[in-house]
Design a protein around this motif. Sequence first.
Motif, PDB file in Angstrom:
ATOM      1  N   ALA A   1     -11.608  23.481  -2.592  1.00 37.39           N
ATOM      2  CA  ALA A   1     -12.721  23.016  -1.733  1.00 37.39           C
ATOM      3  C   ALA A   1     -12.386  23.233  -0.260  1.00 37.39           C
ATOM      4  O   ALA A   1     -11.291  22.945   0.193  1.00 37.39           O
ATOM      5  CB  ALA A   1     -12.997  21.540  -1.980  1.00 37.39           C
TER       6      ALA A   1
ATOM      7  N   SER B   1     -27.073  20.558   8.473  1.00 39.57           N
ATOM      8  CA  SER B   1     -25.796  21.261   8.515  1.00 39.57           C
ATOM      9  C   SER B   1     -25.968  22.775   8.419  1.00 39.57           C
ATOM     10  O   SER B   1     -27.078  23.278   8.674  1.00 39.57           O
ATOM     11  CB  SER B   1     -24.870  20.728   7.403  1.00 39.57           C
ATOM     12  OG  SER B   1     -23.535  20.774   7.861  1.00 39.57           O
ATOM     13  N   GLY B   2     -24.925  23.503   8.068  1.00 43.32           N
ATOM     14  CA  GLY B   2     -25.028  24.964   8.050  1.00 43.32           C
ATOM     15  C   GLY B   2     -25.972  25.448   6.970  1.00 43.32           C
ATOM     16  O   GLY B   2     -26.831  26.301   7.209  1.00 43.32           O
ATOM     17  N   THR B   3     -25.865  24.804   5.804  1.00 47.16           N
ATOM     18  CA  THR B   3     -26.709  25.231   4.675  1.00 47.16           C
ATOM     19  C   THR B   3     -28.182  25.088   5.021  1.00 47.16           C
ATOM     20  O   THR B   3     -28.980  25.998   4.810  1.00 47.16           O
ATOM     21  CB  THR B   3     -26.389  24.386   3.427  1.00 47.16           C
ATOM     22  OG1 THR B   3     -24.986  24.481   3.162  1.00 47.16           O
ATOM     23  CG2 THR B   3     -27.161  24.856   2.216  1.00 47.16           C
TER      24      THR B   3
ATOM     25  N   HIS C   1     -24.483  31.820  -0.280  1.00 43.29           N
ATOM     26  CA  HIS C   1     -25.400  32.665   0.516  1.00 43.29           C
ATOM     27  C   HIS C   1     -26.472  33.340  -0.344  1.00 43.29           C
ATOM     28  O   HIS C   1     -27.671  33.173  -0.066  1.00 43.29           O
ATOM     29  CB  HIS C   1     -24.618  33.754   1.270  1.00 43.29           C
ATOM     30  CG  HIS C   1     -24.089  33.299   2.602  1.00 43.29           C
ATOM     31  ND1 HIS C   1     -22.989  33.904   3.205  1.00 43.29           N
ATOM     32  CD2 HIS C   1     -24.485  32.334   3.461  1.00 43.29           C
ATOM     33  CE1 HIS C   1     -22.755  33.324   4.366  1.00 43.29           C
ATOM     34  NE2 HIS C   1     -23.637  32.356   4.535  1.00 43.29           N
TER      35      HIS C   1
ATOM     36  N   GLN D   1     -20.713  36.520   9.450  1.00 40.19           N
ATOM     37  CA  GLN D   1     -19.982  35.259   9.619  1.00 40.19           C
ATOM     38  C   GLN D   1     -19.230  35.332  10.949  1.00 40.19           C
ATOM     39  O   GLN D   1     -18.442  36.240  11.159  1.00 40.19           O
ATOM     40  CB  GLN D   1     -19.030  35.035   8.447  1.00 40.19           C
ATOM     41  CG  GLN D   1     -19.757  34.795   7.120  1.00 40.19           C
ATOM     42  CD  GLN D   1     -18.824  34.247   6.052  1.00 40.19           C
ATOM     43  OE1 GLN D   1     -17.899  33.486   6.343  1.00 40.19           O
ATOM     44  NE2 GLN D   1     -19.062  34.629   4.798  1.00 40.19           N
TER      45      GLN D   1
ATOM     46  N   ASN E   1     -15.448  33.450   5.063  1.00 43.02           N
ATOM     47  CA  ASN E   1     -15.307  32.786   3.761  1.00 43.02           C
ATOM     48  C   ASN E   1     -15.865  33.731   2.698  1.00 43.02           C
ATOM     49  O   ASN E   1     -16.997  34.180   2.844  1.00 43.02           O
ATOM     50  CB  ASN E   1     -16.134  31.486   3.784  1.00 43.02           C
ATOM     51  CG  ASN E   1     -16.096  30.772   2.441  1.00 43.02           C
ATOM     52  OD1 ASN E   1     -15.382  31.177   1.531  1.00 43.02           O
ATOM     53  ND2 ASN E   1     -16.886  29.729   2.314  1.00 43.02           N
TER      54      ASN E   1
ATOM     55  N   ASP F   1     -23.701  33.219  10.753  1.00 42.09           N
ATOM     56  CA  ASP F   1     -23.346  31.958  10.113  1.00 42.09           C
ATOM     57  C   ASP F   1     -22.088  31.475  10.832  1.00 42.09           C
ATOM     58  O   ASP F   1     -21.006  32.020  10.639  1.00 42.09           O
ATOM     59  CB  ASP F   1     -23.075  32.187   8.619  1.00 42.09           C
ATOM     60  CG  ASP F   1     -22.773  30.873   7.917  1.00 42.09           C
ATOM     61  OD1 ASP F   1     -22.620  30.876   6.691  1.00 42.09           O
ATOM     62  OD2 ASP F   1     -22.695  29.834   8.602  1.00 42.09           O
TER      63      ASP F   1
ATOM     64  N   ALA G   1     -19.977  28.585  10.864  1.00 42.53           N
ATOM     65  CA  ALA G   1     -19.630  27.327  10.194  1.00 42.53           C
ATOM     66  C   ALA G   1     -18.268  26.798  10.638  1.00 42.53           C
ATOM     67  O   ALA G   1     -17.881  25.703  10.241  1.00 42.53           O
ATOM     68  CB  ALA G   1     -19.619  27.551   8.682  1.00 42.53           C
ATOM     69  N   TYR G   2     -17.532  27.600  11.418  1.00 44.09           N
ATOM     70  CA  TYR G   2     -16.143  27.231  11.730  1.00 44.09           C
ATOM     71  C   TYR G   2     -15.800  27.380  13.210  1.00 44.09           C
ATOM     72  O   TYR G   2     -14.666  27.658  13.568  1.00 44.09           O
ATOM     73  CB  TYR G   2     -15.188  28.085  10.883  1.00 44.09           C
ATOM     74  CG  TYR G   2     -15.372  27.866   9.395  1.00 44.09           C
ATOM     75  CD1 TYR G   2     -16.197  28.711   8.649  1.00 44.09           C
ATOM     76  CD2 TYR G   2     -14.767  26.792   8.748  1.00 44.09           C
ATOM     77  CE1 TYR G   2     -16.399  28.490   7.295  1.00 44.09           C
ATOM     78  CE2 TYR G   2     -14.962  26.572   7.394  1.00 44.09           C
ATOM     79  CZ  TYR G   2     -15.792  27.418   6.676  1.00 44.09           C
ATOM     80  OH  TYR G   2     -16.003  27.191   5.327  1.00 44.09           O
TER      81      TYR G   2
ATOM     82  N   ALA H   1     -19.783  20.366  10.185  1.00 49.10           N
ATOM     83  CA  ALA H   1     -19.077  19.815   9.005  1.00 49.10           C
ATOM     84  C   ALA H   1     -17.573  19.929   9.196  1.00 49.10           C
ATOM     85  O   ALA H   1     -16.834  18.961   9.073  1.00 49.10           O
ATOM     86  CB  ALA H   1     -19.513  20.543   7.739  1.00 49.10           C
TER      87      ALA H   1
ATOM     88  N   ARG I   1     -24.202  15.931   7.264  1.00 53.92           N
ATOM     89  CA  ARG I   1     -25.174  17.030   7.136  1.00 53.92           C
ATOM     90  C   ARG I   1     -25.812  17.337   8.497  1.00 53.92           C
ATOM     91  O   ARG I   1     -27.036  17.266   8.669  1.00 53.92           O
ATOM     92  CB  ARG I   1     -26.257  16.718   6.100  1.00 53.92           C
ATOM     93  CG  ARG I   1     -25.717  16.209   4.777  1.00 53.92           C
ATOM     94  CD  ARG I   1     -24.621  17.046   4.172  1.00 53.92           C
ATOM     95  NE  ARG I   1     -25.016  18.413   3.820  1.00 53.92           N
ATOM     96  CZ  ARG I   1     -24.267  19.489   4.084  1.00 53.92           C
ATOM     97  NH1 ARG I   1     -23.117  19.384   4.721  1.00 53.92           N
ATOM     98  NH2 ARG I   1     -24.684  20.690   3.743  1.00 53.92           N
TER      99      ARG I   1
HETATM  100  C1  PLA Z   1     -19.474  30.358   5.565  1.00 53.93           C
HETATM  101  C2  PLA Z   1     -20.093  29.020   5.285  1.00 53.93           C
HETATM  102  N1  PLA Z   1     -21.354  28.776   5.742  1.00 53.93           N
HETATM  103  C3  PLA Z   1     -21.958  27.587   5.529  1.00 53.93           C
HETATM  104  C4  PLA Z   1     -21.322  26.573   4.834  1.00 53.93           C
HETATM  105  C5  PLA Z   1     -22.102  25.291   4.639  1.00 53.93           C
HETATM  106  O1  PLA Z   1     -21.487  24.194   5.122  1.00 53.93           O
HETATM  107  P1  PLA Z   1     -22.358  22.933   5.548  1.00 53.93           P
HETATM  108  O2  PLA Z   1     -23.721  23.058   4.945  1.00 53.93           O
HETATM  109  O3  PLA Z   1     -21.597  21.752   5.055  1.00 53.93           O
HETATM  110  O4  PLA Z   1     -22.427  22.987   7.055  1.00 53.93           O
HETATM  111  C6  PLA Z   1     -20.004  26.765   4.317  1.00 53.93           C
HETATM  112  C7  PLA Z   1     -19.275  25.666   3.537  1.00 53.93           C
HETATM  113  N2  PLA Z   1     -18.469  26.184   2.442  1.00 53.93           N
HETATM  114  C8  PLA Z   1     -17.536  25.261   1.783  1.00 53.93           C
HETATM  115  C9  PLA Z   1     -16.651  24.617   2.816  1.00 53.93           C
HETATM  116  C10 PLA Z   1     -18.289  24.170   1.045  1.00 53.93           C
HETATM  117  C11 PLA Z   1     -18.775  24.600  -0.327  1.00 53.93           C
HETATM  118  O5  PLA Z   1     -19.054  25.795  -0.526  1.00 53.93           O
HETATM  119  O6  PLA Z   1     -18.871  23.711  -1.176  1.00 53.93           O
HETATM  120  C12 PLA Z   1     -16.665  26.076   0.831  1.00 53.93           C
HETATM  121  O7  PLA Z   1     -15.839  25.466   0.139  1.00 53.93           O
HETATM  122  O8  PLA Z   1     -16.797  27.317   0.812  1.00 53.93           O
HETATM  123  C13 PLA Z   1     -19.387  28.014   4.569  1.00 53.93           C
HETATM  124  O9  PLA Z   1     -18.131  28.240   4.128  1.00 53.93           O
END
Ligand code: PLA
Length: 401
Positions: free
Chosen positions: A35, A105-107, A136, A181, A186, A214, A216-217, A249, A258
Amino acid sequence: NSILSIVLPAPKDPVLSVIFAYRDDPSPVKLNLSAGTYRTEEGKPLVLDVVRRAEQQLANDLSRDKEYLPLNGLPEFNKLSTKLILGDDSPAVKENRVVTIQCLSGTGSLRVGAEFLATHNKERVIFVPDPTWGNHPRIFALAGLSVEYFRYYDPKSRGLDFNGMLEDLGAAPPGAIVVLQACGHNPTGVDPTFEQWEQIRQVVRSKSLLPFFDSAYQGFASGSLDSDAQVVRMFVADGGECLIAQSYAKNMGLYGERIGALTIVCTSEDVAKKVEDQVLLVVRPMYLTPPIHGASIVATILKNSDMYNDWTIELKGMADRIISMRQQLYEAIQARGTPGDWSHIIKHIGMFTFTGLSEEQVHLIAKEYHIYMTYDGRISMASLSSKTVPQLADAIHAVVT
Ligand SMILES: Cc1ncc(COP(=O)(O)O)c(CN[C@@](C)(CC(=O)O)C(=O)O)c1O
């Protein structure tokens, strides 16, 4: 007979299916590396000290209420989020051609942006990296876009397939959307260099592709908020359009709140106004208005220079710990004389690293060593500590020798 009995099996999500396997493992030494959430050296989740102080301040402010936020979210949060990603002196912001909407949040930012594009973008194809975050494809497909891939990861070099990426982007139809990204890719941990990003930008602009970043980091990959925003700012500086999904996040540890934002950079103030109206037509029937608490925490921290500085220090602490885990794992593997070149572990950046282990090696490590990573061989470096690095290095040594 019951209607629900027709429920089809869910598609295997590389992240979720491993979390369930880990949960069901009775071993006392089991280790979850799947995770993407930060863990301290003690293996615990972290609530930032500055977040605790912000929440205290909010709780003590008796003038606050729980009324609905506007559809586009907490105005102060939106303004501060735009500044965080685009910088203090962005021409696009000065020219009022930027729209920022607080999303889940990002999603949520990705999904709202995708629903908007599915209605308004003449091209409905969206290109994502191969591989990309497991969620995605479904986010974009469910929004009504058709998902295609561009080459990104090269298993041989365990680095970027730069030529493949440029070729695939060069062949994309004009108006196609391209997911990029912004930092800490990721699941691979592979980011293009700034020089490569400049060439990517030129292809994207010359082929009239629409970048959807995207982010997210931000700050979590390199430890610097500005450095991790460089790529986005490079594109925005050329005056072109783009969408940006932001998440707090990871970099503020607000996973469960979120809280994130969708920013759309347009070519004029007039277009920006129309775009904002259309995005809000997506939001209202989806969740009406966004949640107030996370946005209030972020705004409290970003608007106060002392708290902002405290945040950057804690953020760098998280990024540095992850970087030191990379170094320790690499040295532990070297010390064991494990065959193969493992330098990608210290070259990769962000939360994750593609180990390069095959699916059966991943399953073997789970079965024999009770160490869980996603089936694509991704490990979350944040889930490691000095104590567990030897356990992982032993397991890798065993399955590759
Ligand atoms: C590249 C990317 N974009 C968006 C998100 C969405 O995050 P958020 O909606 O919480 O802001 C993640 C989270 N990916 C995680 C950290 C969580 C998951 O996929 O369960 C991952 O483990 O890849 C991500 O890795």
